[in-house]
Design a protein around this motif. Sequence first.
Motif, mmCIF file in Angstrom:
data_model
loop_
_atom_site.group_PDB
_atom_site.id
_atom_site.type_symbol
_atom_site.label_atom_id
_atom_site.label_comp_id
_atom_site.label_asym_id
_atom_site.label_seq_id
_atom_site.Cartn_x
_atom_site.Cartn_y
_atom_site.Cartn_z
ATOM 1 N N PHE A 85 -6.991 10.734 7.414
ATOM 2 C CA PHE A 85 -5.573 11.011 7.619
ATOM 3 C C PHE A 85 -5.227 12.441 7.230
ATOM 4 N N ASP A 86 -5.848 12.930 6.173
ATOM 5 C CA ASP A 86 -5.649 14.312 5.747
ATOM 6 C C ASP A 86 -6.114 15.270 6.830
ATOM 7 N N LEU A 87 -7.243 14.967 7.457
ATOM 8 C CA LEU A 87 -7.832 15.869 8.445
ATOM 9 C C LEU A 87 -7.282 15.670 9.847
ATOM 10 N N TYR A 88 -7.350 14.445 10.357
ATOM 11 C CA TYR A 88 -7.064 14.236 11.770
ATOM 12 C C TYR A 88 -5.580 14.133 12.101
ATOM 13 N N SER A 89 -4.709 14.121 11.100
ATOM 14 C CA SER A 89 -3.279 14.155 11.387
ATOM 15 C C SER A 89 -2.800 15.565 11.707
ATOM 16 N N LYS A 90 -3.681 16.566 11.569
ATOM 17 C CA LYS A 90 -3.265 17.957 11.770
ATOM 18 C C LYS A 90 -2.985 18.292 13.223
ATOM 19 N N GLY A 91 -3.320 17.387 14.118
ATOM 20 C CA GLY A 91 -2.983 17.601 15.523
ATOM 21 C C GLY A 91 -1.790 16.772 15.956
ATOM 22 N N ASP A 92 -1.203 16.027 15.017
ATOM 23 C CA ASP A 92 -0.108 15.122 15.345
ATOM 24 C C ASP A 92 1.224 15.852 15.411
ATOM 25 N N ALA A 93 2.234 15.142 15.931
ATOM 26 C CA ALA A 93 3.595 15.673 15.949
ATOM 27 C C ALA A 93 4.099 15.810 14.516
ATOM 28 N N VAL A 94 4.976 16.779 14.299
ATOM 29 C CA VAL A 94 5.507 17.035 12.954
ATOM 30 C C VAL A 94 6.697 16.114 12.700
ATOM 31 N N PRO A 95 6.674 15.308 11.645
ATOM 32 C CA PRO A 95 7.795 14.409 11.341
ATOM 33 C C PRO A 95 8.986 15.183 10.783
ATOM 34 N N ASP A 96 10.107 14.489 10.651
ATOM 35 C CA ASP A 96 11.342 15.097 10.153
ATOM 36 C C ASP A 96 11.460 14.851 8.650
ATOM 37 N N PRO A 97 11.217 15.862 7.810
ATOM 38 C CA PRO A 97 11.277 15.663 6.360
ATOM 39 C C PRO A 97 12.644 15.215 5.864
ATOM 40 N N VAL A 98 13.705 15.655 6.512
ATOM 41 C CA VAL A 98 15.060 15.308 6.061
ATOM 42 C C VAL A 98 15.271 13.797 6.109
ATOM 43 N N TRP A 152 0.820 -1.205 0.000
ATOM 44 C CA TRP A 152 0.000 0.000 0.000
ATOM 45 C C TRP A 152 0.858 1.260 0.000
ATOM 46 N N ASP A 153 2.097 1.128 -0.464
ATOM 47 C CA ASP A 153 2.979 2.305 -0.445
ATOM 48 C C ASP A 153 2.477 3.423 -1.358
ATOM 49 N N TRP A 154 1.663 3.074 -2.385
ATOM 50 C CA TRP A 154 1.079 4.117 -3.226
ATOM 51 C C TRP A 154 0.144 5.011 -2.413
ATOM 52 N N PHE A 155 -0.460 4.447 -1.380
ATOM 53 C CA PHE A 155 -1.357 5.190 -0.504
ATOM 54 C C PHE A 155 -0.550 6.209 0.317
ATOM 55 N N TRP A 156 0.607 5.771 0.834
ATOM 56 C CA TRP A 156 1.473 6.706 1.556
ATOM 57 C C TRP A 156 1.876 7.864 0.649
ATOM 58 N N LEU A 157 2.294 7.489 -0.574
ATOM 59 C CA LEU A 157 2.771 8.492 -1.518
ATOM 60 C C LEU A 157 1.661 9.478 -1.880
ATOM 61 N N THR A 158 0.441 8.985 -2.027
ATOM 62 C CA THR A 158 -0.674 9.876 -2.313
ATOM 63 C C THR A 158 -0.836 10.907 -1.204
ATOM 64 N N GLY A 159 -0.647 10.466 0.035
ATOM 65 C CA GLY A 159 -0.712 11.407 1.153
ATOM 66 C C GLY A 159 0.308 12.519 1.039
ATOM 67 N N LEU A 160 1.481 12.195 0.548
ATOM 68 C CA LEU A 160 2.520 13.208 0.384
ATOM 69 C C LEU A 160 2.214 14.157 -0.767
ATOM 70 N N LEU A 161 1.611 13.633 -1.826
ATOM 71 C CA LEU A 161 1.424 14.411 -3.055
ATOM 72 C C LEU A 161 0.140 15.227 -3.091
ATOM 73 N N MET A 178 -8.248 10.424 -5.055
ATOM 74 C CA MET A 178 -8.018 11.081 -3.763
ATOM 75 C C MET A 178 -7.464 12.477 -3.981
ATOM 76 N N VAL A 179 -6.516 12.587 -4.893
ATOM 77 C CA VAL A 179 -5.947 13.895 -5.220
ATOM 78 C C VAL A 179 -7.029 14.811 -5.780
ATOM 79 N N ARG A 180 -7.862 14.284 -6.668
ATOM 80 C CA ARG A 180 -8.821 15.108 -7.406
ATOM 81 C C ARG A 180 -10.008 15.571 -6.578
ATOM 82 N N PHE A 181 -10.457 14.753 -5.627
ATOM 83 C CA PHE A 181 -11.711 15.059 -4.938
ATOM 84 C C PHE A 181 -11.577 15.145 -3.412
ATOM 85 N N PHE A 239 -8.988 8.055 2.888
ATOM 86 C CA PHE A 239 -7.892 9.016 2.848
ATOM 87 C C PHE A 239 -8.173 10.226 3.729
ATOM 88 N N ASN A 240 -9.411 10.677 3.733
ATOM 89 C CA ASN A 240 -9.750 11.937 4.389
ATOM 90 C C ASN A 240 -9.428 11.953 5.870
#
Length: 335
Positions: free
Chosen positions: A301-314, A161-170, A264-267, A298-299
Motif C-alpha cells: 500500500f505504501d508503494l503501489y498507491s503512488k499511482g492512485d488518485a489523490v484523496p481529499d484531506p479536508v 483494523w482501523d489501526w492499520f489505516w492509521l498506521t498508513g497515515l502516520l 511498520m513505522v520502524r522498518f 503494509f509495503n
Amino acid sequence: VPVCRVKQEQPPKPAPNPKPVPCQASPPPHFQANRGENQKMGRHDASDVRPDGLVVNKDLKFAEKNQFGDKYRNYEDSARQSVVQENYRKSHTLFTVDKVEQLRQKWVHNLGAHGEFSCMEVLELLDLLVDDSDPDVDIPNSLHAYMTAEAIREAYPDEKWDWFWLTGLLHDLGKVMSVWGEEQWCVVGDTFPVGCRFSEKNVFPEFFSENPDAKHVVYGTENGMYAPNCGLSEVKMSFGHDEYMFQVLQQHASNKLPMSGMNMVRFHSFYAWHTHGAYKHLTTKEDEEETLPWIREFNKFDLYSKGDAVPDPVKLKPMYQALMDKYGIGGKLRW
C-alpha cells in the motif's frame, strides 16, 4: 527497546520498560514468504495476500504505473534520477556508525527540543516536503500519507483494523525532520544497518565503497558489531524518518498502536530485508515470522498507491483525527 509479543486480542504482558509498550498483532498466517518475487509490474491485486478474518475488497486494484507512467522503484533512469541518485550517494557514503549516533543524540535523546505538536499538525507541515529519494512521485508527502491510508482502508474496510489505516497515515511523519532543517539524506530513502557489512541488495550499492565503515576491521565484516541473529531491535539502522517516528510514538505514554503498526513505522524503508531477503543473519525467528509479514502487507500500500488518485484531506481529516484520539495519540506529542 523491549516489546511484548502477544496477539492483539490478548492483554499486554508487563514489560520492564517504564513506558507502556503496545502489543504485537497476530501475524498474517497465509502471507507468502516470497511475495517480493511474485510482484509483477502489471496490475497488483490487493486481495491475493491478507491476514485471516479481514473483509477484503476483492475488486481493489492498484495503478499499474507510478505518477510518471513508469514502473515502481526505477532507480536506473527515472524522471527524478539525478535528484534520487545524489540523495543515495550521500546516504551511502556518509552514514557511518558515528553519524547515526550523532543523529540519535540530536533527535531521539532530545525529544521535545522541536516543540510539542499533534500528529495532524505535523502531517500538515509535510505539505512543504517532496521526498528527494522517491522516484515514483513529486507531490507533497502529506498527500502520500492519505493515499497510503486510504488504499489500506479500501482494501480492509472492517473497523477492527482501523489501526492499520492509521498506521498508513502516520508512517512518514518523521520526515518532518527535513522541514525542521535536517538534510534529506539523513531523513528519507531506504534504510540499512550500520556497523556490519553493507549488502549488495541495497539500492545503489556501489556508493558504499566510499563509506569509511566499509573498510573498518569490525564494521566491514558480515556480522560486524552484532551477535548473529541478535534481532532487529538490537540493530542500529541508518537513521531517518522511520526510527524518529517510532521513537516519538514509543515514548508517548498513552500510545496504543499495536506493535505490528509500530514495526511498520520502524522498518518500512528497510527494503533490502523485507523485499530482497538480505540481513537474515541478524534477524530472529520472531522478526521473520511475526514482524516481516505485516511489513510486507503494509509495503504494497505504501508503494503501489503512488499511482492512485489523490484523496481529499479536508474530508478525511475528522475521521483520522478520531482514530488518533482512539489510539491515544490525538493530542500533543513531543518532537
